[in-house]
Each structure stands twice: as C-alpha cells, then as structure tokens.
Write a protein that holds these residues in place. Structure first.
Motif: not given
Length: 221
Positions: A123-146
C-alpha cells in the motif's frame, strides 16, 4: 509552458529540496539512510503521508530528529527517496513473458498485471506513486520511469510479435502508460483500492489508445 506565481515558487522550492537530500557515502550512513526509508515504508502501510513527520520517524527509530534531518531536511524528501526505491521495483518487473499469446492485447494485459502486482502488494507504493499528494518531483521521476517501462513493454511485444516500424511508436507506448497510471490513480483515490472494475477500465483504455497506431492483429513470431 512557463510556470509562474505560486506554482512556480512551489516547483522551485521542491527542486531545491531534492538537491538537499544528503546521500551518504559511508556504509554506516547508507544503512541508516535505508532504515529511515524502511521505517516510513512501514508507517505507510497504515497511515497517510500527510500524517508522518520527522519527529514520528525519529521516535520510531529511537533517535533524535536532527539525525533524520541530517539526511532529509524536510519530510517530503523522504517520500522522494522512497519513490526512487519503488520506481526501481517497477524497472525490475519482467515484461518479456514466456507466452504464447494469442494477441498483443492479451500480452499487454499480462504485462500490466505484472506491474499491478507491485501496487497490490504494498500500500505504501500506491500512496507514494499514485497518491493525490505526491510532489512534482515524484511525478517527474514517475514520468521518466514510464519511458523506461514503455521501452520494456515494447521490447516484450517485439519478442512475441512482428511489430511494424511506426514513427514515434515508443512515444505512443509512453503515452499509453501515462493514461493507465492516471486511471489507476483516479480509482485508487475514489475507492481506496484498485477494484476489478478499475482494472477493466484501465485495460480498455490501454488497448483503445494503442489501437490508434497498431493494427488489430500482429503476426506472431
């Protein structure tokens, strides 16, 4: 598009924060760094990110808050570091599956199911990667991961099917991955978990988008 105002200040602040993560070079420091992440990972099994602070982490570790601040000047940086750990888990997912597969649509579902197991297992992965409160930096890293995952998925396609040379095909797979993540995030926020309905909607969206560039049937190898 230029970023200005409050959003711009927030982005600048987050980029500054990321630069201030103190990554240890000595073994003892690396162990402590990882223990901090392990502790927050455990917190996230039952708590939300907004409910976790530096003092909570220090108390759980039986140490002083400054020893946590030494690595992470703000608690948001702990989540950035956790995101890096979780995204690495996705990069290790095997998308070149044994098969055989009757269609590329079936293969795509199986590949995404492999990634879904990472979300469903923690559940921690879901909260950090897909959670509504993630930062733009996490989102940026997620997009690179995509981008990396999209290449893995495309490699899996080419292992089983004759994939035509289509300009920009990797970009379409990246976009498909972003669409999939958005749907998973939507239903996670709405239902608190990824239901069978959410999985079906995501599957339809993935296939529908790739049908705009791929033929309905691909020859098998």
């Amino acid at each position: 598009m230029a970023v200005s105002g409050v959003a711009g200040k927030k982005l600048v602040r987050e980029e500054k924060d990321v630069a201030e993560i103190r990554r240890p070079t000595q073994e003892r420091g690396r162990q402590k760094f990882e223990v901090i992440l392990d502790t927050v990972d455990q917190f996230l099994q039952t708590r939300e990110p907004a409910d976790i602070g530096i003092y909570d982490i220090a108390e759980a570790l039986g140490t002083s808050p400054p020893s946590v601040y030494h690595f992470f000047p703000t608690v948001s940086l702990v989540f950035v570091a956790l995101a890096e750990r979780y995204l690495e888990m996705f990069r290790r997912v095997d998308t070149i599956l044994p098969g055989p597969f009757a269609s590329w649509q079936q293969l795509l579902d199986e590949q995404c199911n492999q990634m879904l197991k990472v979300f469903e297992g923690n559940s921690a992965v879901r909260k950090v990667i897909l959670g509504v409160g993630y930062s733009s930096e996490i989102r940026s890293r997620d997009l690179e991961n995509n981008r990396i995952l999209a290449q893995h998925v495309l490699d899996g396609f080419r292992a089983h099917f004759v994939v035509p040379e289509i300009p920009g095909l990797l970009d379409r797979f990246i976009e498909m991955s972003a669409i999939n993540d958005a749907i998973w995030a939507l239903y996670l926020h709405q239902d608190g978990r990824l239901t069978d309905h959410a999985k079906e909607i995501a599957s339809r969206a993935r296939v529908a988008y790739l049908r705009t560039v791929l033929p309905e049937y691909l020859a098998t190898k």
